[in-house]
Scaffold this active site. Structure first.
Site, short mmCIF file in Angstrom:
data_model
loop_
_atom_site.label_atom_id
_atom_site.label_comp_id
_atom_site.label_asym_id
_atom_site.label_seq_id
_atom_site.Cartn_x
_atom_site.Cartn_y
_atom_site.Cartn_z
N GLU A 48 -32.00 28.46 44.17
CA GLU A 48 -31.65 29.03 45.27
C GLU A 48 -32.39 30.49 45.28
O GLU A 48 -32.72 31.01 44.15
CB GLU A 48 -30.24 29.70 45.34
CG GLU A 48 -29.24 28.61 45.38
CD GLU A 48 -28.79 27.61 44.44
OE1 GLU A 48 -29.05 28.20 43.42
OE2 GLU A 48 -28.52 26.62 44.43
N TYR A 75 -42.07 27.37 45.71
CA TYR A 75 -41.53 26.32 45.24
C TYR A 75 -41.86 25.06 46.23
O TYR A 75 -42.00 23.95 45.60
CB TYR A 75 -39.59 26.57 45.36
CG TYR A 75 -39.37 27.37 44.57
CD1 TYR A 75 -39.20 26.96 42.99
CD2 TYR A 75 -38.88 28.57 44.70
CE1 TYR A 75 -38.92 27.75 41.98
CE2 TYR A 75 -38.11 29.49 43.69
CZ TYR A 75 -38.31 29.04 42.44
OH TYR A 75 -37.88 29.86 41.38
#
Ligand SMILES: CC(C)(COP(=O)(O)OP(=O)(O)OC[C@H]1O[C@@H](n2cnc3c(N)ncnc32)[C@H](O)[C@@H]1OP(=O)(O)O)[C@@H](O)C(=O)NCCC(=O)NCCS
Length: 173
Positions: free
Chosen positions: A111, A123
């Protein structure tokens, strides 16, 4: 600062203060300081948590990941602000992913603040995909974007449970 010939290694308890400081200054800004040295030490000593760092004497970046049976959760990742965009973050996460594959992990979850566009791009570049927004994830004051990387099919996929036919009332379809 010159580009280091960076080596990845497992974190040791001697790295706890540096990791905690980097978390305070680069990850938790504006949210308080929850990853203080004692909490980092708990992670470093936890047999189900992989903590890898880059840099010999000085921590240039670190990655802390909790391993479950099939899911790994990347809890904290940071690279020294002066050393970014030189591939250190990719090295840290790629090293962890080799371990995750070896350990049989199916999915890696992470997260980040919804406003953290750099982390999202980072990411994504590693193959993670958006998996939804978690409202109030950060102490109820900020939402998180969850991203997931699939390494293999889950052995225990989420199934929608249905009662056996014999249990159903005539009115059930
Ligand atoms: C996210 C973070 C760890 C990336 O570390 P890094 O060492 O700079 O990343 P890399 O150099 O390995 O980047 C790999 C790729 O990710 C992408 N990327 C990384 N930072 C980016 C940015 N600021 N903007 C756009 N894309 C980015 C690029 O595709 C990059 O490849 P390229 O440089 O060849 O274009 C670093 O920015 C950081 O520490 N941020 C603060 C803490 C944080 O947000 N942690 C993540 C949430 S826990």
């Amino acid at each position: 600062m010159s580009t280091p010939a960076a080596q990845i290694r497992l974190a040791t308890i001697a790295d706890a203060n540096a990791i905690a400081r980097m978390s305070r200054d680069t990850i938790e800004t504006g949210l308080g300081w929850s990853w203080r040295p004692p909490r980092v030490l708990v992670s470093l000593r936890d047999p189900n948590t992989l903590s890898n760092v880059i840099g010999d004497n000085r921590v240039q970046g670190f990655c802390i990941t909790q391993f479950g049976d099939e899911i790994a959760h990347l809890s904290l990742l940071a690279v020294d602000a002066r050393l970014r965009r030189r591939g250190l973050g990719r090295k840290l996460v790629s090293w962890m992913l080799v371990c995750a594959r070896t350990a049989g992990i199916a999915t890696v979850h992470v997260e980040m603040r919804t406003t953290n566009l750099a982390a999202r791009a980072f990411y994504r570049s590693l193959g993670f995909e958006d998996a939804g927004v978690v409202a109030g994830y950060y102490r109820g004051v900020e939402s998180a974007l969850r991203m997931v990387l699939s390494l293999r099919a889950r052995d225990y996929p989420e199934v929608i449970w249905e009662p056996p036919l014999a249990w159903r009332r005539p009115t059930d379809s």
